[in-house]
Design a protein around this motif. Structure first.
Motif, short mmCIF file in Angstrom:
data_model
loop_
_atom_site.label_atom_id
_atom_site.label_comp_id
_atom_site.label_asym_id
_atom_site.label_seq_id
_atom_site.Cartn_x
_atom_site.Cartn_y
_atom_site.Cartn_z
N UNK A 23 -4.82 -1.13 -3.59
CA UNK A 23 -4.43 -0.41 -4.80
C UNK A 23 -3.25 0.52 -4.61
N UNK A 24 -3.23 1.58 -5.44
CA UNK A 24 -2.08 2.49 -5.47
C UNK A 24 -1.91 3.29 -4.18
N UNK A 25 -2.95 3.38 -3.35
CA UNK A 25 -2.84 4.11 -2.09
C UNK A 25 -2.34 3.23 -0.95
N UNK A 26 -2.10 1.96 -1.24
CA UNK A 26 -1.63 1.06 -0.19
C UNK A 26 -2.73 0.76 0.81
N UNK A 27 -2.33 0.60 2.07
CA UNK A 27 -3.29 0.30 3.12
C UNK A 27 -3.65 1.59 3.84
N UNK A 28 -4.94 1.91 3.82
CA UNK A 28 -5.43 3.08 4.54
C UNK A 28 -6.59 2.65 5.42
#
Length: 95
Positions: A23-28
């Motif tokens: 999503x909007x946080x990318x890859x975490x």
């Protein structure tokens, strides 16, 4: 991975449901851990990158594959497919 094996995996992934979303946080850390667990359970997973994500599907697939010692099978549009054999293999690849 040979092109024949890649084609076989693409065929298997065709009917599979998308089980991973970037999503909007990318890859975490959470997305990476979820990917690892899904690969161990299923070996072949389909993922999707939302439009509001800061990275493309290709970038997400390559980053997740590198972090989780997996192979990028396919990237089409916003979707990608990853493969990693589990400790108890479910999928037998053609030679």
């Amino acid at each position: 991975m040979t092109s024949k094996q890649r084609a076989y995996l693409r065929g298997l992934a065709n009917g599979a449901d998308t089980i991973l979303t970037v999503g909007k946080n990318g890859i975490n850390h959470n997305v990476s851990a979820e990917t690892d667990a899904a690969l161990e359970a299923h070996e072949l997973i389909k993922g999707r990158v939302l439009e509001n994500s800061p990275i493309s599907a290709r970038e997400a697939a390559e980053a997740l594959a590198e972090e989780n010692r997996a192979e990028v099978v396919q990237v089409i549009g916003t979707r990608f497919v990853l493969y990693r054999p589990s400790k108890k293999p479910v999928i037998t690849l053609p030679q």
